[in-house]
Write a protein that holds these residues in place. Sequence first.
Motif, PDB file in Angstrom:
ATOM      1  N   GLN A  17      27.772  45.032  50.098  1.00  0.00           N
ATOM      2  CA  GLN A  17      26.820  45.381  51.154  1.00  0.00           C
ATOM      3  C   GLN A  17      27.365  45.069  52.544  1.00  0.00           C
ATOM      4  N   THR A  18      28.037  43.927  52.688  1.00  0.00           N
ATOM      5  CA  THR A  18      28.502  43.487  54.009  1.00  0.00           C
ATOM      6  C   THR A  18      29.989  43.740  54.242  1.00  0.00           C
ATOM      7  N   LEU A  19      30.748  43.993  53.168  1.00  0.00           N
ATOM      8  CA  LEU A  19      32.206  44.161  53.194  1.00  0.00           C
ATOM      9  C   LEU A  19      32.938  42.873  53.576  1.00  0.00           C
ATOM     10  N   GLU A  20      32.259  41.747  53.491  1.00  0.00           N
ATOM     11  CA  GLU A  20      32.894  40.456  53.742  1.00  0.00           C
ATOM     12  C   GLU A  20      33.524  39.948  52.449  1.00  0.00           C
ATOM     13  N   THR A  21      34.749  39.434  52.549  1.00  0.00           N
ATOM     14  CA  THR A  21      35.433  38.895  51.383  1.00  0.00           C
ATOM     15  C   THR A  21      35.221  37.388  51.278  1.00  0.00           C
ATOM     16  N   ALA A  22      35.513  36.865  50.091  1.00  0.00           N
ATOM     17  CA  ALA A  22      35.432  35.424  49.855  1.00  0.00           C
ATOM     18  C   ALA A  22      36.431  35.059  48.769  1.00  0.00           C
ATOM     19  N   ILE A  23      36.855  33.813  48.786  1.00  0.00           N
ATOM     20  CA  ILE A  23      37.726  33.261  47.747  1.00  0.00           C
ATOM     21  C   ILE A  23      36.884  32.288  46.941  1.00  0.00           C
ATOM     22  N   THR A  24      36.866  32.474  45.633  1.00  0.00           N
ATOM     23  CA  THR A  24      35.978  31.664  44.813  1.00  0.00           C
ATOM     24  C   THR A  24      36.619  31.352  43.470  1.00  0.00           C
ATOM     25  N   ALA A  25      36.226  30.225  42.896  1.00  0.00           N
ATOM     26  CA  ALA A  25      36.606  29.875  41.522  1.00  0.00           C
ATOM     27  C   ALA A  25      35.415  30.187  40.623  1.00  0.00           C
ATOM     28  N   LEU A  26      35.668  30.890  39.530  1.00  0.00           N
ATOM     29  CA  LEU A  26      34.591  31.301  38.636  1.00  0.00           C
ATOM     30  C   LEU A  26      34.908  30.890  37.205  1.00  0.00           C
ATOM     31  N   PRO A  27      33.885  30.600  36.414  1.00  0.00           N
ATOM     32  CA  PRO A  27      34.116  30.280  34.998  1.00  0.00           C
ATOM     33  C   PRO A  27      34.501  31.534  34.223  1.00  0.00           C
ATOM     34  N   PRO A  28      34.990  31.386  32.990  1.00  0.00           N
ATOM     35  CA  PRO A  28      35.415  32.556  32.203  1.00  0.00           C
ATOM     36  C   PRO A  28      34.330  33.616  32.037  1.00  0.00           C
ATOM     37  N   ASN A  29      33.072  33.187  31.959  1.00  0.00           N
ATOM     38  CA  ASN A  29      31.983  34.160  31.804  1.00  0.00           C
ATOM     39  C   ASN A  29      31.405  34.599  33.146  1.00  0.00           C
TER      40      ASN A  29
ATOM     41  N   GLN B 174      50.517  26.092  44.839  1.00  0.00           N
ATOM     42  CA  GLN B 174      51.239  27.291  44.430  1.00  0.00           C
ATOM     43  C   GLN B 174      50.303  28.299  43.776  1.00  0.00           C
ATOM     44  N   LEU B 175      50.476  29.560  44.148  1.00  0.00           N
ATOM     45  CA  LEU B 175      49.735  30.644  43.509  1.00  0.00           C
ATOM     46  C   LEU B 175      50.552  31.169  42.339  1.00  0.00           C
ATOM     47  N   MET B 176      49.906  31.336  41.203  1.00  0.00           N
ATOM     48  CA  MET B 176      50.590  31.855  40.022  1.00  0.00           C
ATOM     49  C   MET B 176      49.761  32.971  39.403  1.00  0.00           C
ATOM     50  N   SER B 177      50.456  33.876  38.721  1.00  0.00           N
ATOM     51  CA  SER B 177      49.818  34.965  37.967  1.00  0.00           C
ATOM     52  C   SER B 177      48.880  35.789  38.847  1.00  0.00           C
ATOM     53  N   TYR B 178      49.329  36.070  40.064  1.00  0.00           N
ATOM     54  CA  TYR B 178      48.508  36.848  40.995  1.00  0.00           C
ATOM     55  C   TYR B 178      48.483  38.304  40.552  1.00  0.00           C
ATOM     56  N   ARG B 179      47.294  38.891  40.444  1.00  0.00           N
ATOM     57  CA  ARG B 179      47.212  40.264  39.951  1.00  0.00           C
ATOM     58  C   ARG B 179      45.964  40.970  40.460  1.00  0.00           C
ATOM     59  N   VAL B 180      46.031  42.298  40.416  1.00  0.00           N
ATOM     60  CA  VAL B 180      44.869  43.133  40.702  1.00  0.00           C
ATOM     61  C   VAL B 180      43.948  43.083  39.490  1.00  0.00           C
ATOM     62  N   LEU B 181      42.683  42.812  39.732  1.00  0.00           N
ATOM     63  CA  LEU B 181      41.683  42.784  38.664  1.00  0.00           C
ATOM     64  C   LEU B 181      40.376  43.295  39.239  1.00  0.00           C
ATOM     65  N   PHE B 182      39.781  44.289  38.589  1.00  0.00           N
ATOM     66  CA  PHE B 182      38.524  44.843  39.069  1.00  0.00           C
ATOM     67  C   PHE B 182      37.382  44.429  38.157  1.00  0.00           C
ATOM     68  N   GLY B 183      36.251  44.155  38.767  1.00  0.00           N
ATOM     69  CA  GLY B 183      35.073  43.788  38.003  1.00  0.00           C
ATOM     70  C   GLY B 183      33.943  43.388  38.920  1.00  0.00           C
ATOM     71  N   LEU B 184      32.909  42.811  38.319  1.00  0.00           N
ATOM     72  CA  LEU B 184      31.761  42.309  39.062  1.00  0.00           C
ATOM     73  C   LEU B 184      31.471  40.879  38.630  1.00  0.00           C
ATOM     74  N   THR B 185      31.039  40.067  39.573  1.00  0.00           N
ATOM     75  CA  THR B 185      30.586  38.733  39.196  1.00  0.00           C
ATOM     76  C   THR B 185      29.274  38.875  38.428  1.00  0.00           C
ATOM     77  N   THR B 186      29.035  37.957  37.513  1.00  0.00           N
ATOM     78  CA  THR B 186      27.851  38.072  36.656  1.00  0.00           C
ATOM     79  C   THR B 186      26.610  37.461  37.292  1.00  0.00           C
TER      80      THR B 186
END
Length: 318
Positions: A58-70, A21-33
């Motif tokens: 650069q490539t306009l390719e998307t990805a789904i990833t899990a990232l830590p809080p930082n 199940q997907l929860m708390s789906y939202r628009v969020l803008f930023g950059l990976t560190t």
Amino acid sequence: MNRSVIIGILLLGLCVDGFGQLMSYRVLFGLTTQQPRQIVLRQWQQQAQTRYLVVNPQTLETAITALPPNGVKILSWSSLMQQLGQTPYGRAMRFEQQRDQNLQDAGIERTDKTERGFSLTIDLCPSTKPLTRSVFEQLIKAFEPEEKPIPVTITVTGLWMEKHPQDLAYLKNLVSLAELDITWVNHTYHHRYDPRLPLPVNFLLEPATNLNDEVLLNEQAMLKNGLKPSIFFRFPGLVSDKSVFDRVLAFGLLPIGSDAWLAKNEQPKQGSLVLIHANGNEPLGITDFINLIRQKSPYIRNKTWLLYDLPGSVAKEK
């Protein structure tokens, strides 16, 4: 039933259950560190993880990833564009802001005019009819082995996915077999349409349309079905106005139109975004496309007439 289709159906079931199940789906803008830095577009919770939809600027390719809080630096949209304005993503977004005026076909209609071929876009609007599988069979027959996997852009609606799980499994199986390389495009969840209404108040321009739901619910439906949403968006009926167009840009998405809707007798040019419907509702466009690839068969064989990957084509534009 064909063995490959059965496998595809099983894979679809595994994907839906396995994604959870997907929860708390939202628009969020930023950059990976971490390098290479990716643009963050969405955030949600899934299987006790915080996941993100990111795009390579650069490539306009998307990805789904899990990232830590930082792992994410949250930014405003304006700050993001200031930092990335000279990347292919920033340039594409800037060009899109100049394409928001038309009632029909606003957005990217054509990419690199030096390409020896075009980008094929296939719409899957809501339909009671089955997928026109013959178009994919003919594609594979015409372009392999010169192109494998074959790059195809499919714009998909939530209602089509809901009503056609076996057809969706068939398409996903073609990807798993490396027959197709599909760029999945958001075509809204409901694809609202009333044949009694004129275009200026129809499709997404119909009063009381909830654009947030149409965009974000469809993204979630794509994710739940194991599809990776791309950076692109197609308006139902290719109909928009400046207000709704700019609101789609505000989701971080790049609208695409078409300068070669085959069922309307619009002929493709170099770099065209060709449009056909494989939802069973447009047999004329399918026939025209099959005739076209048969006519171009000698050029396909010597690789002077090819299909192009949409993210790569847009990324090359200057």
